[in-house]
Design a protein around this motif. Sequence first.
Motif, PDB file in Angstrom:
ATOM      1  N   THR A   1      13.125  10.357  -8.028  1.00  0.00           N
ATOM      2  CA  THR A   1      14.211   9.266  -8.372  1.00  0.00           C
ATOM      3  C   THR A   1      13.409   7.984  -8.144  1.00  0.00           C
ATOM      4  O   THR A   1      13.963   6.975  -8.095  1.00  0.00           O
ATOM      5  CB  THR A   1      15.332   9.298  -7.982  1.00  0.00           C
ATOM      6  OG1 THR A   1      15.346   9.375  -6.520  1.00  0.00           O
ATOM      7  CG2 THR A   1      16.213  10.402  -8.395  1.00  0.00           C
ATOM      8  N   HIS A   2      12.144   7.956  -7.738  1.00  0.00           N
ATOM      9  CA  HIS A   2      11.209   6.661  -7.273  1.00  0.00           C
ATOM     10  C   HIS A   2      11.449   5.721  -8.546  1.00  0.00           C
ATOM     11  O   HIS A   2      11.071   6.130  -9.375  1.00  0.00           O
ATOM     12  CB  HIS A   2      10.007   7.044  -6.989  1.00  0.00           C
ATOM     13  CG  HIS A   2       9.040   6.059  -6.229  1.00  0.00           C
ATOM     14  ND1 HIS A   2       9.636   5.070  -5.406  1.00  0.00           N
ATOM     15  CD2 HIS A   2       7.998   5.412  -6.778  1.00  0.00           C
ATOM     16  CE1 HIS A   2       8.657   4.057  -5.297  1.00  0.00           C
ATOM     17  NE2 HIS A   2       7.540   4.355  -5.752  1.00  0.00           N
ATOM     18  N   GLY A   3      11.601   4.531  -8.170  1.00  0.00           N
ATOM     19  CA  GLY A   3      11.878   3.366  -9.110  1.00  0.00           C
ATOM     20  C   GLY A   3      13.095   3.365  -9.864  1.00  0.00           C
ATOM     21  O   GLY A   3      13.180   2.443 -10.821  1.00  0.00           O
ATOM     22  N   GLY A   4      14.076   4.196  -9.248  1.00  0.00           N
ATOM     23  CA  GLY A   4      15.335   3.914 -10.128  1.00  0.00           C
ATOM     24  C   GLY A   4      16.306   2.726  -9.996  1.00  0.00           C
ATOM     25  O   GLY A   4      16.520   2.354 -11.056  1.00  0.00           O
ATOM     26  N   GLY A   5      16.337   2.134  -8.742  1.00  0.00           N
ATOM     27  CA  GLY A   5      16.773   0.920  -8.972  1.00  0.00           C
ATOM     28  C   GLY A   5      16.172  -0.188  -9.495  1.00  0.00           C
ATOM     29  O   GLY A   5      16.801  -0.886 -10.070  1.00  0.00           O
ATOM     30  N   ASP A   6      14.866  -0.053  -9.605  1.00  0.00           N
ATOM     31  CA  ASP A   6      13.926  -1.372 -10.194  1.00  0.00           C
ATOM     32  C   ASP A   6      14.335  -1.123 -11.608  1.00  0.00           C
ATOM     33  O   ASP A   6      14.384  -2.108 -12.422  1.00  0.00           O
ATOM     34  CB  ASP A   6      12.691  -1.151  -9.732  1.00  0.00           C
ATOM     35  CG  ASP A   6      12.303  -1.559  -8.282  1.00  0.00           C
ATOM     36  OD1 ASP A   6      13.186  -2.337  -7.858  1.00  0.00           O
ATOM     37  OD2 ASP A   6      11.023  -0.882  -7.928  1.00  0.00           O
ATOM     38  N   THR A   7      14.233   0.136 -11.928  1.00  0.00           N
ATOM     39  CA  THR A   7      14.305   0.478 -13.362  1.00  0.00           C
ATOM     40  C   THR A   7      15.365   0.028 -13.976  1.00  0.00           C
ATOM     41  O   THR A   7      15.617  -0.529 -15.276  1.00  0.00           O
ATOM     42  CB  THR A   7      14.014   1.973 -13.909  1.00  0.00           C
ATOM     43  OG1 THR A   7      12.680   2.244 -13.264  1.00  0.00           O
ATOM     44  CG2 THR A   7      14.262   2.269 -15.317  1.00  0.00           C
TER      45      THR A   7
ATOM     46  N   VAL B   1       0.821  -1.050   0.007  1.00  0.00           N
ATOM     47  CA  VAL B   1       0.055   0.110   0.031  1.00  0.00           C
ATOM     48  C   VAL B   1       0.767   1.323  -0.014  1.00  0.00           C
ATOM     49  O   VAL B   1       1.469   1.317   1.111  1.00  0.00           O
ATOM     50  CB  VAL B   1      -0.855  -0.170   1.291  1.00  0.00           C
ATOM     51  CG1 VAL B   1      -1.909   1.048   1.219  1.00  0.00           C
ATOM     52  CG2 VAL B   1      -1.747  -1.367   1.224  1.00  0.00           C
ATOM     53  N   GLN B   2       1.129   1.660  -1.113  1.00  0.00           N
ATOM     54  CA  GLN B   2       2.165   2.659  -1.194  1.00  0.00           C
ATOM     55  C   GLN B   2       1.650   3.878  -2.245  1.00  0.00           C
ATOM     56  O   GLN B   2       1.052   3.724  -3.053  1.00  0.00           O
ATOM     57  CB  GLN B   2       3.426   1.964  -2.036  1.00  0.00           C
ATOM     58  CG  GLN B   2       4.614   2.856  -2.229  1.00  0.00           C
ATOM     59  CD  GLN B   2       5.934   1.866  -2.673  1.00  0.00           C
ATOM     60  OE1 GLN B   2       6.704   2.307  -2.836  1.00  0.00           O
ATOM     61  NE2 GLN B   2       5.715   0.488  -2.702  1.00  0.00           N
ATOM     62  N   ASN B   3       2.329   5.230  -1.937  1.00  0.00           N
ATOM     63  CA  ASN B   3       2.119   6.208  -2.548  1.00  0.00           C
ATOM     64  C   ASN B   3       3.554   7.043  -2.789  1.00  0.00           C
ATOM     65  O   ASN B   3       4.495   6.445  -2.236  1.00  0.00           O
ATOM     66  CB  ASN B   3       0.927   7.142  -2.061  1.00  0.00           C
ATOM     67  CG  ASN B   3       1.020   7.619  -0.866  1.00  0.00           C
ATOM     68  OD1 ASN B   3       2.097   7.737  -0.442  1.00  0.00           O
ATOM     69  ND2 ASN B   3      -0.043   7.980  -0.474  1.00  0.00           N
TER      70      ASN B   3
ATOM     71  N   ALA C   1      14.326  -1.687   1.619  1.00  0.00           N
ATOM     72  CA  ALA C   1      13.555  -0.660   2.190  1.00  0.00           C
ATOM     73  C   ALA C   1      13.246   0.438   0.863  1.00  0.00           C
ATOM     74  O   ALA C   1      13.843   0.229  -0.085  1.00  0.00           O
ATOM     75  CB  ALA C   1      14.375  -0.015   3.324  1.00  0.00           C
ATOM     76  N   SER C   2      12.136   1.233   1.140  1.00  0.00           N
ATOM     77  CA  SER C   2      11.886   1.963   0.224  1.00  0.00           C
ATOM     78  C   SER C   2      12.727   3.315   0.394  1.00  0.00           C
ATOM     79  O   SER C   2      13.289   3.463   1.313  1.00  0.00           O
ATOM     80  CB  SER C   2      10.439   2.481   0.054  1.00  0.00           C
ATOM     81  OG  SER C   2      10.219   3.398   1.304  1.00  0.00           O
ATOM     82  N   MET C   3      12.739   4.096  -0.681  1.00  0.00           N
ATOM     83  CA  MET C   3      13.714   5.367  -0.424  1.00  0.00           C
ATOM     84  C   MET C   3      13.191   6.310   0.969  1.00  0.00           C
ATOM     85  O   MET C   3      13.843   7.108   1.248  1.00  0.00           O
ATOM     86  CB  MET C   3      13.637   6.193  -1.924  1.00  0.00           C
ATOM     87  CG  MET C   3      12.365   6.838  -1.968  1.00  0.00           C
ATOM     88  SD  MET C   3      12.182   7.384  -3.699  1.00  0.00           S
ATOM     89  CE  MET C   3      13.760   8.223  -3.948  1.00  0.00           C
ATOM     90  N   HIS C   4      11.898   6.146   1.341  1.00  0.00           N
ATOM     91  CA  HIS C   4      11.406   6.765   2.319  1.00  0.00           C
ATOM     92  C   HIS C   4      11.873   6.362   3.673  1.00  0.00           C
ATOM     93  O   HIS C   4      11.772   6.646   4.667  1.00  0.00           O
ATOM     94  CB  HIS C   4       9.971   6.899   2.209  1.00  0.00           C
ATOM     95  CG  HIS C   4       9.455   7.311   1.121  1.00  0.00           C
ATOM     96  ND1 HIS C   4       8.932   6.076   0.292  1.00  0.00           N
ATOM     97  CD2 HIS C   4       9.026   8.452   0.406  1.00  0.00           C
ATOM     98  CE1 HIS C   4       8.598   6.759  -1.003  1.00  0.00           C
ATOM     99  NE2 HIS C   4       8.588   8.132  -0.868  1.00  0.00           N
TER     100      HIS C   4
HETATM  101  C1  LIG Z   1       7.026  -2.951  -4.216  1.00  0.00           C
HETATM  102  C2  LIG Z   1       8.169  -2.026  -4.339  1.00  0.00           C
HETATM  103  N1  LIG Z   1       9.445  -2.796  -4.664  1.00  0.00           N
HETATM  104  C3  LIG Z   1      10.488  -1.834  -4.626  1.00  0.00           C
HETATM  105  C4  LIG Z   1      10.594  -0.814  -4.292  1.00  0.00           C
HETATM  106  C5  LIG Z   1      12.092   0.070  -4.108  1.00  0.00           C
HETATM  107  O1  LIG Z   1      12.110   0.587  -5.439  1.00  0.00           O
HETATM  108  P1  LIG Z   1      13.474   1.077  -5.913  1.00  0.00           P
HETATM  109  O2  LIG Z   1      13.662   1.439  -7.282  1.00  0.00           O
HETATM  110  O3  LIG Z   1      14.574   0.066  -5.552  1.00  0.00           O
HETATM  111  O4  LIG Z   1      13.799   2.300  -5.084  1.00  0.00           O
HETATM  112  P2  LIG Z   1      13.062   3.536  -4.681  1.00  0.00           P
HETATM  113  O5  LIG Z   1      12.396   3.857  -5.456  1.00  0.00           O
HETATM  114  O6  LIG Z   1      12.489   3.055  -3.238  1.00  0.00           O
HETATM  115  O7  LIG Z   1      14.089   4.335  -4.373  1.00  0.00           O
HETATM  116  C6  LIG Z   1       9.462   0.071  -3.691  1.00  0.00           C
HETATM  117  N2  LIG Z   1       9.456   1.008  -3.264  1.00  0.00           N
HETATM  118  N3  LIG Z   1       8.280  -1.105  -3.854  1.00  0.00           N
END
Ligand SMILES: Cc1ncc(COP(=O)(O)OP(=O)(O)O)c(N)n1
Length: 279
Positions: free
Chosen positions: A215-221, A45-47, A116-119
């Motif tokens: 930069t949210h999602g940078g590592g996954d991308t 549950v994320q925003n 962990a998330s970036m937060h």
């Molecule tokens: C469901 C979910 N998976 C992974 C992350 C973390 O994403 P990531 O791209 O490693 O980094 P941040 O965006 O958190 O810097 C996530 N938030 N949620």
Amino acid sequence: MTETPKTALTIAGSDSGGGAGIQADLRTFFACGVHGLTALTAVTVQNSVGVHGFTEIPADVVAAQIETVAGDMGVNAAKTGMLATAEIIATVAATVDAVGIGRGRRVPFVVDPVAASMHGDPLLREEALEAIRTELLPRATVVTPNLDEVRLLTGISVTEETVQREAAEALLAFGPQWVLVKGGHLAGSTRCVDLLSDGTHVVELEGRRYDTPHTHGGGDTLASAVTAHLAKGLGVPDAVSVGKRFIERCVAESYPLGQGVGPVSPFWRLAPDSPAPTD
Ligand SMILES: Cc1ncc(COP(=O)(O)OP(=O)(O)O)c(N)n1
Ligand SMILES: Nc1ncnc2c1ncn2[C@@H]1O[C@H](COP(=O)(O)OP(=O)(O)O)[C@@H](O)[C@H]1O
């Protein structure tokens, strides 16, 4: 009839905000021209402000998703993201072994050791860190930690670029073939360096650092772009080099969304004159 594209499998959690997790992975696979397969591990549950909770998928259902797509469609490369619990990690390790994914096997395996998330919100139960070290790292073709994950896994605090090499050595001791120590969290410089090493070859991948909070999602991308290019048959150094150029552009084109941190964006790949990712 169109030629069947290569396939890439993501074993990861859902981000309801659509910026990270399985949503970012699928978007990236599409942008890089491979067909995305998924094994969902958890629903967050994320925003843009943070992760407000998560529920994990039963481990046997995670295994069944992997087995079902691998047995029918075939997997050309796979990656992990959020795995949430030690039980899911152990199950993923056993299942990738069974279907021929992982270091020394037919199918390359990218391990993004998401903690962990970036937060700062946890995405991994505390007791599961040891399972990442013992069950996943020895099976990884490439492991892609950020600097927080480096500290959690090795105890090494990387505060400057020169320490990235020491961190890579410490991670290689856990058994992955290659380590990519990402430097996104090393602020205070105009460049952004990720260090790739297999213990013999050490490559500094330098890119421009963009002054953006989004930069949210940078590592996954990045990990998904690397996985997509491994699926297309590139070797690790080339796949990582293309992935680094891909994420650099995605950070450059990131956008605000919500009250907090916006996502990196692969939308530039949809422009009619955009270069192929291998250009
Ligand atoms: C469901 C979910 N998976 C992974 C992350 C973390 O994403 P990531 O791209 O490693 O980094 P941040 O965006 O958190 O810097 C996530 N938030 N949620
Ligand atoms: N401000 C930035 N400008 C350019 N590239 C960045 C920036 N922040 C992160 N990156 C790149 O994005 C990728 C993800 O890095 P990082 O932030 O370290 O990981 P994570 O998203 O897992 O926390 C890396 O390739 C890193 O170099």
